[in-house]
Enzyme design. Sequence first.
Site, mmCIF file in Angstrom:
data_model
loop_
_atom_site.group_PDB
_atom_site.id
_atom_site.type_symbol
_atom_site.label_atom_id
_atom_site.label_comp_id
_atom_site.label_asym_id
_atom_site.label_seq_id
_atom_site.Cartn_x
_atom_site.Cartn_y
_atom_site.Cartn_z
ATOM 1 C CB ALA A 94 53.048 51.851 49.831
ATOM 2 C CB SER A 154 57.501 49.627 56.988
ATOM 3 O OG SER A 154 57.508 50.657 56.032
ATOM 4 C CG ASN A 155 54.919 49.629 52.269
ATOM 5 O OD1 ASN A 155 55.656 50.288 51.543
ATOM 6 N ND2 ASN A 155 53.900 50.176 52.935
ATOM 7 C CG HIS A 156 59.368 45.644 50.140
ATOM 8 N ND1 HIS A 156 60.476 45.355 50.901
ATOM 9 C CD2 HIS A 156 58.551 44.566 50.242
ATOM 10 C CE1 HIS A 156 60.348 44.158 51.429
ATOM 11 N NE2 HIS A 156 59.183 43.657 51.043
ATOM 12 C CB SER A 157 56.799 52.355 49.172
ATOM 13 O OG SER A 157 56.897 53.582 48.487
#
Length: 402
Positions: free
Chosen positions: A277, A209-212
């Site tokens: 994102a 995943s990512n930090h959004s």
Amino acid sequence: MNLKGKKIILGVTGSIAAYKSAVLTRLLIKAGAEVQIIMSTSAFDFITPLTLATLSKRPVLSQFQKDETGIWNNHVELGLWADLFLVAPISANTLAKFAHGICDNLLSATYLSARCPVMIAPAMDLDMYQHPAVQSNINTLESFGNIILHAESGELASGLSGQGRMMEPEHILSRVEDFFALKSDFTGKKVLITMGPTQEALDPVRYISNHSSGKMGLALANAFLSRGAEVFVVSGPISLSPNKDSFHWKDVKSAKEMYEAASDLHSQMDICVFAAAVADYAPAEVALEKIKKSDANLSIDLVKNVDIAATLGSKKKQHQKHIGFALETEHGVQHAQQKLSKKNFDVIVLNSMKESGAGFQLDTNKVHIFHASGLSIESEVMPKSQIANLIVDQIKNIPVTV
Ligand code: PMT
């Protein structure tokens, strides 16, 4: 602007700034609004109900049950009556109650029942205002879609100087007027917003995943909502607490799910904002059981995810407007402009991880907005709620093609 016919609940709580609510009441009445005042009992220590009742030309409400006559102040009816619920000043105590759903007086019960937009004007001393607990409550209320009239800087009642003074009544009046003027500029428009991260499962317990955080997307959803649009949100997993009932809300996890949800809605939309994102790659296979650790290194095969914005961009109809985001770490302008044409966007919003105050997780952002027509504007660092309204203003300026 005229506020004729606008119904406003003005909440007044216990703060030295409560004296300013008399001036505010007068200004709202003069502008033509109907004003119903609800005071918390601690506000009585700072201003009398008689003053506010006289200026608002209505009895002031404060308790659920009004004395021995048994008159019931119905908070649900009050919440439905109002076009705007304004609390000025709002104390640290009432901020905390609103943020956590505490319902122990008429004002907090009416807040929980109100269906109309809410504006709050905090007022407190410098250190109180900056305390993480207060800032976190303000952020929580902003994530609910409440409009924050941030405190102004100047001399405070304590003798300290800094941010904490309630916004001046004249400034509040102009924000109320702007709010009613803007409220309807997207009425009748259907807007899709993708937001938050996607999660691409590796096995039953892990994902890529990512930090959004979803803050930018939610600020856009709230901005469109407050300007009259019907808003459809497709959100990846977030830990914010939006008022989902105000939207057509769909929670998804993976890019594939996000694509399917957005694709189902796309043909009915007037405007699509791709703020999510989205993970560009996903594991080729999802292990059925937890992948066990061994002494060897592990390689994972990744396959390309569908590009939601590009795929829907290729199906864009003439009346539809597509807005994309670009989050870059280098050569931002160049990459953003490539994405603008490759994904058939009308506008792209560049935010750079290299700019302080911009990007993931923060409550602020700094953006460079590029139109397909060649126009571009750059913002300062501002709260995401203000950036969202700036972007919405830019979307309004996209020329209509026939
Ligand atoms: O959520 P916050 O913490 O508030 O942070 C906000 C944000 C930084 C996530 C947001 O402002 C932002 O920039 N979102 C897009 C981030 C991104 O992934 O950009 P990109 O350059 O990878 O993608 C370009 C555009 O294509 C974006 O509109 C994206 O939504 C879209 N895209 C990308 C890949 C894909 N598979 N499908 C897509 O739709």
